[in-house]
Design an enzyme around this catalytic site. Structure first.
Site, PDB file in Angstrom:
ATOM      1  CB  THR A 409      -0.969  -0.015   1.214  1.00  0.00           C
ATOM      2  OG1 THR A 409      -1.685  -1.239   1.220  1.00  0.00           O
ATOM      3  CG2 THR A 409      -1.945   1.126   1.198  1.00  0.00           C
ATOM      4  CG  ASN A 429      -3.611  -6.960  -0.101  1.00  0.00           C
ATOM      5  OD1 ASN A 429      -3.381  -6.310   0.913  1.00  0.00           O
ATOM      6  ND2 ASN A 429      -4.090  -8.181  -0.056  1.00  0.00           N
ATOM      7  CG  ASP A 451      -7.338  -6.569   2.143  1.00  0.00           C
ATOM      8  OD1 ASP A 451      -6.515  -7.201   2.832  1.00  0.00           O
ATOM      9  OD2 ASP A 451      -7.106  -5.452   1.659  1.00  0.00           O
TER      10      ASP A 451
HETATM   11  N1  GLY Z   1      -4.886  -4.071   1.344  1.00  0.00           N
HETATM   12  C1  GLY Z   1      -4.774  -3.513   2.624  1.00  0.00           C
HETATM   13  C2  GLY Z   1      -6.001  -2.788   3.048  1.00  0.00           C
HETATM   14  O1  GLY Z   1      -6.753  -2.353   2.207  1.00  0.00           O
HETATM   15  O2  GLY Z   1      -6.244  -2.672   4.212  1.00  0.00           O
END
Ligand code: GLY
Length: 598
Positions: A409, A429, A451
């Site tokens: 991220t 991600n 997620d």
């Molecule tokens: N992919 C990490 C989040 O969206 O929390």
């Protein structure tokens, strides 16, 4: 808990925890957060009078007293120097903060391929100088062919197909989101704000050592699904000092600049990349792309000790979980001394309780009734606060110490010379997402399907144990932790623009920078360098970065009944703070990010 009891508990914790701990004393009641910062005539940094010097454990790798970047007019802070430069280029051409944020979004898709993206999604919180606020959800959606148990094997065991490879991707939202933000709040054309990104992709740019390290560390994943020709030419990762050109991505970006979102979601480019993905076993179709829409939402609004927060509502859990945590902490007249066992106990216990709610109750509001009002209610927080023992851990329920490092991220913050502010967090991600590089269009696809609770009640990649509410359903957005947040001071003026990377640790790292500034009165640079504590309910342990606490504090926490886990970084924050005469920008010392101001 009544206020005298709360005060007594707060004082007890402060008093009980000083020994062996770094102790910048919290000062409350000052209203001059964000006042002057200056460089002395010898160039040394003179923090504002209301800031309290931070003291970190001797072994901690980041030192207090870093000099922030100052801009009298505007600031862009991102994890990629070329991303920040793109934002500033657009601001200097007369663009506003939204124009610049969109420029950064496309630029990091080129210059920061580990997390910047057009194959992923994100969230944006906007606060305009005229008082308008907005939150944009451009999170990925589960493909229409997705099913609840699609990542389980024949024996009902969870596979890694939600993390790696062609089935791991949600329908990307980045292009739809960035173009929607520009259309509603920008002042420039898409073609104008995409100039830096297209230039970086077409002419190339020089790979710096951080990017070269990233290619080296992730070479196996990049090589697995067609990324080698671009990033590992001749079988070796691109080295620092070499020029990286991305002609396929340049063609895609040129098409988007000319035709807008339809170039990505309809027509020849979309046909090419979806059929390439399906040829590899993926399930995203043209029907998925046609159905994708970003959603404008009301930001979560809350207050903390008189300051106002604007942050991201579901489908991200970030804003609700931060709000719930801060509401719990607000009941303490003052927080325990920074870095003490009491600090870890009180913050950890607040996070633990907020994450229990997050993991069970939060999900895509289009599919699940999400109790936002209850979870962000201060009376509810008071009831949770009353369950925190004075110096005793509360077991979440089961113990599982396997917590994975989340290094993915990316967040960027932008403020323009009118005081408009944009906080954006975007992700694939994992670093390089699913690893699937769509060669025909030049981008990596996300692995955001992880997620979801791919198997409710069982941990995902981040060790998060989530419930039925976040189970996979076609067309649903997977729950996120992304927390782009804007803080206003007690007079309602812009104070902080902040957010982070780090999976669930986005929530803790973002909120701790806020607490370090508001409660511990640290400079923004110290607030970012400071060690962090994380608790996500399960695994039921306090998680710290290595050397973040002294051995004496670790012993105290174990004696209180805590599991204490140590690992790599908690978050990578990019933040901007208003100070007298302008803005300070700080990128996390854990990253190679760079703020640029003028
Ligand atoms: N992919 C990490 C989040 O969206 O929390």
């Amino acid at each position: 808990m009544n206020s005298s009891r709360t005060l007594a508990l707060g004082m007890l914790l402060v008093g009980a925890c000083h020994s062996g701990s770094p102790v910048p004393t919290p000062v409350h009641g000052a209203t001059d957060v964000g006042t002057p910062t200056a460089l002395a005539t010898d160039g040394s940094y003179v923090p504002a009078a209301d800031r309290v010097g931070a003291v970190f454990p001797a072994a901690w790798r980041h030192k207090a007293g870093r000099v922030p970047v100052f801009g009298a007019h505007a600031m862009v802070a991102s994890d990629a120097p070329l991303g920040s430069a793109a934002g500033v280029e657009i601001l200097k051409r007369g663009g506003n903060a939204v124009d610049a944020a969109v420029a950064v979004g496309f630029a990091i898709a080129v210059a920061y391929p580990e997390a910047g993206n057009i194959g992923g999604g994100g969230y944006m919180v906007i606060h305009l100088a005229d008082g308008r606020v907005a939150a944009l959800d451009y999170r990925e959606m589960a493909p229409l062919a997705a099913t609840r148990d699609m990542y389980l094997d024949a024996n009902g065991n969870l596979t890694d197909r939600s993390v790696v490879g062609p089935t791991a991707s949600g329908v990307p939202g980045a292009v739809a989101g960035l173009t929607a933000a520009l259309a509603k709040y920008g002042t420039m054309s898409l073609a104008e704000v995409m100039i830096p990104a297209i230039r970086y992709a077409e002419d190339g740019f020089i790979v710096d050592s951080a990017l070269a390290n990233s290619f080296r560390s992730n070479a196996k994943l990049i090589a697995e699904f067609r990324g080698s020709a671009v990033f590992l030419p001749n079988g070796a990762p691109l080295a620092a000092g070499t020029r990286l050109k991305q002609p396929a991505l340049a063609r895609t970006l040129r098409a988007i600049a000319a035709r807008g979102r339809s170039a990505f979601y309809e027509g020849a480019i979309a046909e090419a990349w979806t059929s390439e993905l399906r040829g590899a076993g993926g399930i995203i179709t043209m029907a998925d792309l046609a159905a994708y829409q970003p959603v404008w939402r009301e930001p979560v609004r809350s207050t903390y000790r008189g300051y106002s927060l604007l942050t991201m509502p579901p489908s991200s859990s970030g804003g609700v979980t931060i709000t719930e945590t801060l509401n719990i902490l607000e009941g303490y007249a003052s927080l325990p001394a920074y870095g003490s066992a009491g600090w870890a106990h009180v913050l950890g216990s607040a996070y633990q309780r907020a994450f229990v709610d997050r993991n069970e109750k939060l999900a895509d509001p289009a599919f699940v009734k999400v109790p936002i009002a209850q979870l962000t209610d201060k009376a509810y927080a008071a009831r949770l606060r009353a369950t925190i023992g004075s110096m005793r851990a509360t077991p979440t329920s089961t113990l599982n110490t396997a917590i994975r490092d989340g290094m993915e991220t990316t967040h960027y913050s932008v403020v323009d010379d009118k005081g408009n502010a944009v906080a954006t967090t975007t992700t694939l991600n994992n670093l390089y997402g699913s690893g699937v590089y769509v060669a025909s269009a030049g981008f990596f696809l996300n692995d955001e399907m992880d997620d979801f609770a791919a198997q409710p009640g069982k941990p995902n990649m981040f060790g998060l144990v989530q419930g039925e509410a976040n189970a996979i359903q076609p067309g649903k957005r997977m729950l996120s932790a992304m927390s782009p947040t804007i803080v206003l001071d007690r007079e309602g003026a812009l104070l902080l623009v902040v957010g982070s990377r780090g999976g669930p640790r986005i929530i803790t790292s973002t909120s701790e920078v806020i607490l370090n500034v508001l409660d511990y009165r640290m400079t923004l640079a110290d607030a970012m360098s400071a060690p962090r504590v994380h608790h996500q309910a399960l695994p039921d342990s306090l998680y710290f970065e290595r050397d973040a606490i002294t051995p004496a504090v670790a012993d105290s926490l174990r004696a209180m009944g805590y599991g204490v886990a140590m690992g790599r970084g908690i978050g990578l924050v990019n933040a901007i703070m208003r100070v007298r005469g302008g803005f300070e920008g700080v990128s996390d010392p854990r990253s190679a990010g760079k703020p640029i101001g003028y």
